[in-house]
Scaffold this motif. Sequence first.
Motif, PDB file in Angstrom:
ATOM      1  N   PRO A  17      -1.965  23.536  -4.158  1.00 32.77           N
ATOM      2  CA  PRO A  17      -0.828  22.616  -4.331  1.00 32.77           C
ATOM      3  C   PRO A  17      -1.124  21.524  -5.355  1.00 32.77           C
ATOM      4  O   PRO A  17      -2.240  21.411  -5.877  1.00 32.77           O
ATOM      5  CB  PRO A  17      -0.696  21.999  -2.930  1.00 32.77           C
ATOM      6  N   ILE A  18      -0.118  20.688  -5.614  1.00 37.87           N
ATOM      7  CA  ILE A  18      -0.278  19.515  -6.467  1.00 37.87           C
ATOM      8  C   ILE A  18      -1.293  18.565  -5.832  1.00 37.87           C
ATOM      9  O   ILE A  18      -1.318  18.393  -4.617  1.00 37.87           O
ATOM     10  CB  ILE A  18       1.090  18.817  -6.631  1.00 37.87           C
ATOM     11  N   GLN A  19      -2.157  17.999  -6.664  1.00 36.34           N
ATOM     12  CA  GLN A  19      -3.135  17.018  -6.198  1.00 36.34           C
ATOM     13  C   GLN A  19      -2.618  15.603  -6.462  1.00 36.34           C
ATOM     14  O   GLN A  19      -2.065  15.325  -7.540  1.00 36.34           O
ATOM     15  CB  GLN A  19      -4.477  17.217  -6.900  1.00 36.34           C
ATOM     16  N   TYR A  20      -2.804  14.725  -5.488  1.00 35.31           N
ATOM     17  CA  TYR A  20      -2.339  13.345  -5.586  1.00 35.31           C
ATOM     18  C   TYR A  20      -3.509  12.373  -5.514  1.00 35.31           C
ATOM     19  O   TYR A  20      -4.416  12.547  -4.695  1.00 35.31           O
ATOM     20  CB  TYR A  20      -1.380  13.028  -4.429  1.00 35.31           C
ATOM     21  N   TYR A  21      -3.444  11.325  -6.337  1.00 40.52           N
ATOM     22  CA  TYR A  21      -4.495  10.309  -6.365  1.00 40.52           C
ATOM     23  C   TYR A  21      -3.864   8.915  -6.355  1.00 40.52           C
ATOM     24  O   TYR A  21      -2.964   8.631  -7.150  1.00 40.52           O
ATOM     25  CB  TYR A  21      -5.362  10.446  -7.620  1.00 40.52           C
ATOM     26  N   LEU A  22      -4.331   8.079  -5.454  1.00 40.11           N
ATOM     27  CA  LEU A  22      -3.957   6.675  -5.430  1.00 40.11           C
ATOM     28  C   LEU A  22      -5.079   5.921  -6.137  1.00 40.11           C
ATOM     29  O   LEU A  22      -6.227   5.916  -5.675  1.00 40.11           O
ATOM     30  CB  LEU A  22      -3.804   6.207  -3.983  1.00 40.11           C
ATOM     31  N   VAL A  23      -4.749   5.310  -7.280  1.00 36.81           N
ATOM     32  CA  VAL A  23      -5.778   4.726  -8.148  1.00 36.81           C
ATOM     33  C   VAL A  23      -5.699   3.197  -8.108  1.00 36.81           C
ATOM     34  O   VAL A  23      -4.646   2.620  -8.395  1.00 36.81           O
ATOM     35  CB  VAL A  23      -5.614   5.225  -9.601  1.00 36.81           C
ATOM     36  N   PHE A  24      -6.816   2.577  -7.739  1.00 38.63           N
ATOM     37  CA  PHE A  24      -6.937   1.127  -7.771  1.00 38.63           C
ATOM     38  C   PHE A  24      -7.879   0.733  -8.903  1.00 38.63           C
ATOM     39  O   PHE A  24      -8.458   1.584  -9.568  1.00 38.63           O
ATOM     40  CB  PHE A  24      -7.464   0.605  -6.432  1.00 38.63           C
ATOM     41  N   GLU A  25      -8.055  -0.566  -9.092  1.00 37.04           N
ATOM     42  CA  GLU A  25      -8.857  -1.042 -10.227  1.00 37.04           C
ATOM     43  C   GLU A  25     -10.299  -0.552 -10.144  1.00 37.04           C
ATOM     44  O   GLU A  25     -10.891  -0.151 -11.147  1.00 37.04           O
ATOM     45  CB  GLU A  25      -8.830  -2.576 -10.274  1.00 37.04           C
ATOM     46  N   ASN A  26     -10.863  -0.548  -8.944  1.00 36.47           N
ATOM     47  CA  ASN A  26     -12.286  -0.206  -8.813  1.00 36.47           C
ATOM     48  C   ASN A  26     -12.546   1.018  -7.937  1.00 36.47           C
ATOM     49  O   ASN A  26     -13.702   1.302  -7.600  1.00 36.47           O
ATOM     50  CB  ASN A  26     -13.052  -1.402  -8.240  1.00 36.47           C
ATOM     51  N   SER A  27     -11.501   1.732  -7.553  1.00 29.88           N
ATOM     52  CA  SER A  27     -11.686   2.890  -6.685  1.00 29.88           C
ATOM     53  C   SER A  27     -10.445   3.782  -6.740  1.00 29.88           C
ATOM     54  O   SER A  27      -9.427   3.392  -7.311  1.00 29.88           O
ATOM     55  CB  SER A  27     -11.928   2.448  -5.233  1.00 29.88           C
ATOM     56  N   PHE A  28     -10.564   4.968  -6.159  1.00 26.88           N
ATOM     57  CA  PHE A  28      -9.386   5.827  -6.054  1.00 26.88           C
ATOM     58  C   PHE A  28      -9.514   6.698  -4.811  1.00 26.88           C
ATOM     59  O   PHE A  28     -10.602   6.914  -4.280  1.00 26.88           O
ATOM     60  CB  PHE A  28      -9.217   6.695  -7.306  1.00 26.88           C
ATOM     61  N   LEU A  29      -8.363   7.200  -4.364  1.00 25.36           N
ATOM     62  CA  LEU A  29      -8.295   8.074  -3.192  1.00 25.36           C
ATOM     63  C   LEU A  29      -7.634   9.376  -3.583  1.00 25.36           C
ATOM     64  O   LEU A  29      -6.551   9.368  -4.173  1.00 25.36           O
ATOM     65  CB  LEU A  29      -7.445   7.408  -2.093  1.00 25.36           C
ATOM     66  N   ASN A  30      -8.257  10.506  -3.250  1.00 23.19           N
ATOM     67  CA  ASN A  30      -7.560  11.794  -3.328  1.00 23.19           C
ATOM     68  C   ASN A  30      -6.771  11.928  -2.031  1.00 23.19           C
ATOM     69  O   ASN A  30      -7.332  12.169  -0.964  1.00 23.19           O
ATOM     70  CB  ASN A  30      -8.554  12.943  -3.474  1.00 23.19           C
ATOM     71  N   MET A  31      -5.448  11.745  -2.123  1.00 25.43           N
ATOM     72  CA  MET A  31      -4.622  11.678  -0.919  1.00 25.43           C
ATOM     73  C   MET A  31      -4.567  13.012  -0.188  1.00 25.43           C
ATOM     74  O   MET A  31      -4.395  13.053   1.033  1.00 25.43           O
ATOM     75  CB  MET A  31      -3.217  11.203  -1.279  1.00 25.43           C
ATOM     76  N   ASN A  32      -4.733  14.129  -0.909  1.00 28.10           N
ATOM     77  CA  ASN A  32      -4.731  15.449  -0.251  1.00 28.10           C
ATOM     78  C   ASN A  32      -5.805  15.537   0.816  1.00 28.10           C
ATOM     79  O   ASN A  32      -5.621  16.192   1.849  1.00 28.10           O
ATOM     80  CB  ASN A  32      -4.944  16.554  -1.282  1.00 28.10           C
ATOM     81  N   GLN A  33      -6.925  14.857   0.589  1.00 27.39           N
ATOM     82  CA  GLN A  33      -8.036  14.915   1.539  1.00 27.39           C
ATOM     83  C   GLN A  33      -7.746  14.137   2.827  1.00 27.39           C
ATOM     84  O   GLN A  33      -8.492  14.259   3.800  1.00 27.39           O
ATOM     85  CB  GLN A  33      -9.313  14.378   0.879  1.00 27.39           C
ATOM     86  N   LEU A  34      -6.674  13.350   2.826  1.00 21.58           N
ATOM     87  CA  LEU A  34      -6.336  12.553   4.004  1.00 21.58           C
ATOM     88  C   LEU A  34      -5.295  13.225   4.900  1.00 21.58           C
ATOM     89  O   LEU A  34      -4.903  12.661   5.921  1.00 21.58           O
ATOM     90  CB  LEU A  34      -5.825  11.176   3.577  1.00 21.58           C
ATOM     91  N   LEU A  35      -4.850  14.430   4.528  1.00 19.80           N
ATOM     92  CA  LEU A  35      -3.866  15.142   5.351  1.00 19.80           C
ATOM     93  C   LEU A  35      -4.417  15.371   6.751  1.00 19.80           C
ATOM     94  O   LEU A  35      -5.583  15.731   6.932  1.00 19.80           O
ATOM     95  CB  LEU A  35      -3.485  16.472   4.702  1.00 19.80           C
ATOM     96  N   ALA A  36      -3.546  15.118   7.742  1.00 20.56           N
ATOM     97  CA  ALA A  36      -3.869  15.257   9.172  1.00 20.56           C
ATOM     98  C   ALA A  36      -4.808  14.159   9.667  1.00 20.56           C
ATOM     99  O   ALA A  36      -5.348  14.254  10.770  1.00 20.56           O
ATOM    100  CB  ALA A  36      -4.438  16.633   9.494  1.00 20.56           C
ATOM    101  N   LYS A  37      -4.998  13.111   8.864  1.00 18.37           N
ATOM    102  CA  LYS A  37      -5.856  12.002   9.272  1.00 18.37           C
ATOM    103  C   LYS A  37      -5.039  10.727   9.467  1.00 18.37           C
ATOM    104  O   LYS A  37      -3.985  10.543   8.846  1.00 18.37           O
ATOM    105  CB  LYS A  37      -6.962  11.761   8.235  1.00 18.37           C
ATOM    106  N   GLU A  38      -5.547   9.855  10.334  1.00 19.70           N
ATOM    107  CA  GLU A  38      -4.914   8.565  10.572  1.00 19.70           C
ATOM    108  C   GLU A  38      -5.281   7.603   9.438  1.00 19.70           C
ATOM    109  O   GLU A  38      -6.445   7.510   9.038  1.00 19.70           O
ATOM    110  CB  GLU A  38      -5.386   7.970  11.899  1.00 19.70           C
ATOM    111  N   ILE A  39      -4.285   6.907   8.930  1.00 25.79           N
ATOM    112  CA  ILE A  39      -4.555   5.875   7.930  1.00 25.79           C
ATOM    113  C   ILE A  39      -3.764   4.615   8.285  1.00 25.79           C
ATOM    114  O   ILE A  39      -2.725   4.684   8.942  1.00 25.79           O
ATOM    115  CB  ILE A  39      -4.232   6.330   6.488  1.00 25.79           C
ATOM    116  N   GLU A  40      -4.283   3.481   7.847  1.00 30.17           N
ATOM    117  CA  GLU A  40      -3.603   2.204   8.068  1.00 30.17           C
ATOM    118  C   GLU A  40      -3.316   1.561   6.725  1.00 30.17           C
ATOM    119  O   GLU A  40      -4.202   1.474   5.865  1.00 30.17           O
ATOM    120  CB  GLU A  40      -4.464   1.266   8.916  1.00 30.17           C
ATOM    121  N   ILE A  41      -2.079   1.125   6.547  1.00 28.31           N
ATOM    122  CA  ILE A  41      -1.672   0.432   5.324  1.00 28.31           C
ATOM    123  C   ILE A  41      -1.287  -0.986   5.706  1.00 28.31           C
ATOM    124  O   ILE A  41      -0.444  -1.180   6.590  1.00 28.31           O
ATOM    125  CB  ILE A  41      -0.470   1.132   4.653  1.00 28.31           C
ATOM    126  N   SER A  42      -1.899  -1.985   5.070  1.00 31.12           N
ATOM    127  CA  SER A  42      -1.531  -3.375   5.363  1.00 31.12           C
ATOM    128  C   SER A  42      -1.204  -4.113   4.068  1.00 31.12           C
ATOM    129  O   SER A  42      -1.887  -3.971   3.052  1.00 31.12           O
ATOM    130  CB  SER A  42      -2.638  -4.085   6.127  1.00 31.12           C
TER     131      SER A  42
END
Length: 264
Positions: A17-42
Motif C-alpha cells: 500500500p501507500i506509505q505515510y510519514y509524519l515529518v517533524f523538524e527533528n524526527s519522523f514517524l512511518n504511520m503504517n507501522q502504527l496500524l493496530a496500535k494505541e497512540i495519543e495526540i495532544s
Amino acid sequence: MIYEGVLTKMQTEYGNPIQYYLVFENSFLNMNQLLAKEIEISFQGYQCLNCGKKKKIFRQGYCYDCFMSSASVGDWIMKPELSTAHLDIEDRDLTYERKVQLQPHIVYLALSSEVKVGVTRGTQVPTRWIDQGAVQAIPIVEVPNRYLAGIAEVALKNHYADKTNWQKMLKNEVPNVDLVQERIHSATFLPSEVLPYYSENDAHLYELNFPVLTYPKKVNSLSLERTPVFNGKLMGIKAQYLLFDDGTVFNVRTFEGYLVKIQV
C-alpha cells in the motif's frame, strides 16, 4: 516513544500500500507501522508555517496576516482559472506566480466518493490523488499552464463533481465506474483552447491502495481545540486522515501549523 513538532501534511510514497510519514523538524514517524496500535495526540499550541510565529492558525497552516498576504495562498490556488501569470499580470508576487503557474498541469478524473474533476501540477502526480483519497485516477489532458487547466476544469464541473464527499470517501463508499471510458466521454466537454492537448489513447489509469485495516461505518471528526488530548487505536490511513477504532477521524491537513505531542 514521544514525538513532538508542528503538524504538516503527511508525506507519502506511492506503493502497495501507500506509505505515510509524519515529518517533524527533528524526527519522523512511518504511520503504517502504527496500524493496530494505541497512540495519543495532544495539542500544545500554534506555529504559523509561513512566519514561524506562535500565532493562532487561520487557514492552511497560516496565521491570518500571512494567509492574507502570502503569494502561495492566492485565490488562483483554489480557482486555477484566475491564473494570470501567462499574461504577465501579478496577483501578489509575479515571480512566484510564474514559477508555479507556468509549468505543466494535469486535468484529471478521480474516483473517491464519486467521479471528480480536478487540476494538479504535473509534479504532484500521484501525490494529489493520494491526498484526496482517490482509489483510481486518470489524466485527461496535460497543458502548459495553470490557466488552461483551470478553464478546462470549469467546463468539466458542469458534468462532474469538483469536491470529494469526505465521509463517503472515508467509509470507502465508492461507485463502480469505468474511468477510462469516462475520460473519453469527458473530452466532448473540453473548451476549444484545450482540445489540441487531448489524445484519446494517451492515458494511464492509476490504482491507489490505502493502508486500512477496517473502514469506519460512521465517522466523527477530531478537533484538537475541542479535544486537546485524544487516545485511540489507529485502524487506517486514507487521504490525509488517520482512522481510529471508535470511528474518530483526524484530518492532519486541517491542523497544519498546530504544535502536537504524539505518544506511541
